[in-house]
Motif scaffolding. Structure first.
Motif, PDB file in Angstrom:
ATOM      1  N   ALA A 284       0.018  -6.324   8.520  1.00  0.00           N
ATOM      2  CA  ALA A 284       0.159  -5.397   9.647  1.00  0.00           C
ATOM      3  C   ALA A 284      -1.187  -5.002  10.244  1.00  0.00           C
ATOM      4  CB  ALA A 284       0.926  -4.155   9.205  1.00  0.00           C
ATOM      5  N   LEU A 285      -2.158  -4.664   9.387  1.00  0.00           N
ATOM      6  CA  LEU A 285      -3.439  -4.173   9.901  1.00  0.00           C
ATOM      7  C   LEU A 285      -4.243  -5.249  10.636  1.00  0.00           C
ATOM      8  CD1 LEU A 285      -4.577  -1.755   7.047  1.00  0.00           C
ATOM      9  CD2 LEU A 285      -3.685  -1.185   9.313  1.00  0.00           C
TER      10      LEU A 285
ATOM     11  N   LEU B 149       5.083  -0.559  11.807  1.00  0.00           N
ATOM     12  CA  LEU B 149       5.808  -1.313  10.780  1.00  0.00           C
ATOM     13  C   LEU B 149       5.107  -1.305   9.425  1.00  0.00           C
ATOM     14  CD1 LEU B 149       6.993  -4.442  12.815  1.00  0.00           C
ATOM     15  CD2 LEU B 149       8.357  -2.473  12.092  1.00  0.00           C
ATOM     16  N   ARG B 150       4.007  -0.572   9.319  1.00  0.00           N
ATOM     17  CA  ARG B 150       3.261  -0.560   8.051  1.00  0.00           C
ATOM     18  C   ARG B 150       4.098  -0.134   6.844  1.00  0.00           C
ATOM     19  NH1 ARG B 150      -2.214   2.434   7.939  1.00  0.00           N
ATOM     20  NH2 ARG B 150      -2.234   1.459   5.881  1.00  0.00           N
ATOM     21  N   PRO B 151       5.032   0.823   7.019  1.00  0.00           N
ATOM     22  CA  PRO B 151       5.852   1.170   5.842  1.00  0.00           C
ATOM     23  C   PRO B 151       6.737   0.015   5.366  1.00  0.00           C
ATOM     24  CG  PRO B 151       5.920   2.925   7.467  1.00  0.00           C
ATOM     25  CD  PRO B 151       5.270   1.755   8.128  1.00  0.00           C
TER      26      PRO B 151
ATOM     27  N   PRO C 165      -3.340   6.129  10.338  1.00  0.00           N
ATOM     28  CA  PRO C 165      -2.351   5.988  11.407  1.00  0.00           C
ATOM     29  C   PRO C 165      -1.265   7.056  11.377  1.00  0.00           C
ATOM     30  CG  PRO C 165      -2.810   3.864  10.392  1.00  0.00           C
ATOM     31  CD  PRO C 165      -3.459   4.907   9.540  1.00  0.00           C
ATOM     32  N   GLN C 166      -1.106   7.763  10.238  1.00  0.00           N
ATOM     33  CA  GLN C 166      -0.089   8.799  10.143  1.00  0.00           C
ATOM     34  C   GLN C 166      -0.634  10.184  10.502  1.00  0.00           C
ATOM     35  OE1 GLN C 166       2.892   7.601   9.598  1.00  0.00           O
ATOM     36  NE2 GLN C 166       2.009   5.562   9.251  1.00  0.00           N
TER      37      GLN C 166
END
Length: 396
Positions: free
Chosen positions: A58-59, A49-51, A172-173
């Motif tokens: 989130a982190l 859900l970071r975007p 994460p990406q």
């Protein structure tokens, strides 16, 4: 798509543990493992859900979820072994590692944060590993769980070290992060299968134990005794095997005069004496209402007679000392020893003949004999050569 596969897979695995918990005696470690899987799932969802969610939400959420999952997972493995971190350790480690992460989040780069949180997870891993270290007598399932857990810990170690050589690992990406998600899912699947297999094997063994156990006396029931005897005879040759038959004297009179609760107390007492006097590898069972049996390997004729005499003397001393009416019982004992290759029927017939002789001679005594090496009679038993124990003066 990959995110859905990972989160959905972890949720399904967690559901399998919840189902096992409902159907498997509600053992706590099963539910803890389900909670650990769902917590990992929540951590991954936070990363996905970071975007759409600010990083400062989130982190920290995802990393604290990873910390909670590691602690819960370790606690589930410890509880499976009958151990525990303890509430103080769990709360203390969670608060400490969460605080460390928050400080690093506010003051350091993503690489340092990633390394810091993984070092904390490695600490939990090492403490868990210390408590679940495999032993020689562990089952194959225990050993598989142990080595899979080590593999999971190595993943944290490699990722922590890799951050300092390749900053993309912390992203994460990145391809590495995608591989990491699938790797954790694979390990979770392996651990799930191992833990569930171990759980159901233990449940089956427990069911077999309950099926074969006489609940009143704690020894094997007749069916369980016969199964254990069959296993002994199927796996051994050229050894001497002894059978000791114990019959409670005048048990019907005890039931009639004092009632069945007292009779049950007598049976429990006899079962306790037999367990106490027999060796660890001996098979002890209740094969009739008031008749018990002990099958022993390499005990010898003298040893079988001595075992019977110890049992008779213990019960006789209880009765003579007047330790309550529930303990006032004496017994007759017949013992026989032959080569295992002659078969259990021959052994039983010889011990039964010795028991009959003990009763004929006045009860409360031991007759120890062996099936003759000559030709058996039609009943399957050879000649019984008796040794009759000396009775105490109080028996006369």
């Amino acid at each position: 798509m990959q995110s859905l596969i990972v989160t959905g897979g972890l949720a399904i695995l967690a559901g399998s543990f919840v189902l096992a918990w409902f159907t498997g005696g509600r053992q706590r470690y099963l539910m803890l493992f389900a909670i650990a899987l769902l917590t990992v799932d929540a951590a991954f969802i936070g990363m996905f859900l970071r975007p759409y969610v600010p990083d400062n939400i989130a982190l920290p959420f995802s990393n604290m979820a990873f910390i909670a999952a590691q602690l819960t997972f370790g606690e589930s493995l410890l509880q499976r072994r009958g151990k525990s971190f303890g509430r103080t350790f769990i709360i203390g480690m969670f608060v400490l590692l969460s605080a460390v992460y928050v400080v690093l989040y506010l003051t350091s780069t993503i690489e340092i944060r990633t390394a810091g949180i993984n070092i904390g997870l490695i600490v939990i891993f090492v403490v868990t590993l210390k408590h679940i270290w495999i032993r020689r007598d562990d089952t194959i399932h225990d050993k598989l769980i142990f080595w899979t857990f080590i593999t999971l810990g190595l993943m944290h170690t490699i990722r922590t070290a890799g951050v300092f050589f390749n900053q993309d690992i912390a992203n994460p990406q990145s391809v590495f992060w995608g591989f990491l998600q699938l790797y954790i899912l694979l390990l979770a699947m392996i651990l799930t299968l191992e833990l569930l297999a171990s759980h159901f094997v233990e449940r089956l063994e427990t069911a077999n134990t309950l099926r074969d156990r006489d609940h009143l006396t704690g020894v094997l029931n007749r069916a369980g005794f016969e199964r254990a005897v069959g296993a002994i005879y199927a796996g051994r040759t050229r050894v001497m095997v002894s059978l000791v038959l114990i019959d409670i004297d005048e048990f019907k009179a005890i039931n009639d005069a004092l009632g069945h609760p007292v009779g049950d107390a007598v049976l429990r007492r006899v079962g306790a004496v037999l367990i106490d006097q027999s060796r660890a590898g001996d098979i002890v069972g209740r094969i009739g209402g008031d008749e018990f049996a002990i099958l022993a390997i390499d005990l010898g004729a003298e040893g079988a007679g001595a075992l019977g005499e110890r049992i008779r003397r213990r019960l006789d001393e209880d009765a003579s000392a007047g330790q309550g009416r529930q303990l006032s019982a004496r017994c007759s004992v017949g013992a026989a020893t032959i080569n295992i290759e002659r078969g259990y029927e021959t052994l039983y017939a010889a011990a039964d003949a010795a028991l009959y002789e003990a009763k004929r001679l006045g009860r409360n005594r031991v007759v120890s004999g062996a099936a003759d090496s000559g030709r058996d009679t039609e009943q399957g038993a050879g000649r019984v050569v008796p040794f009759v124990s000396e009775r105490r003066r109080t028996d006369i």
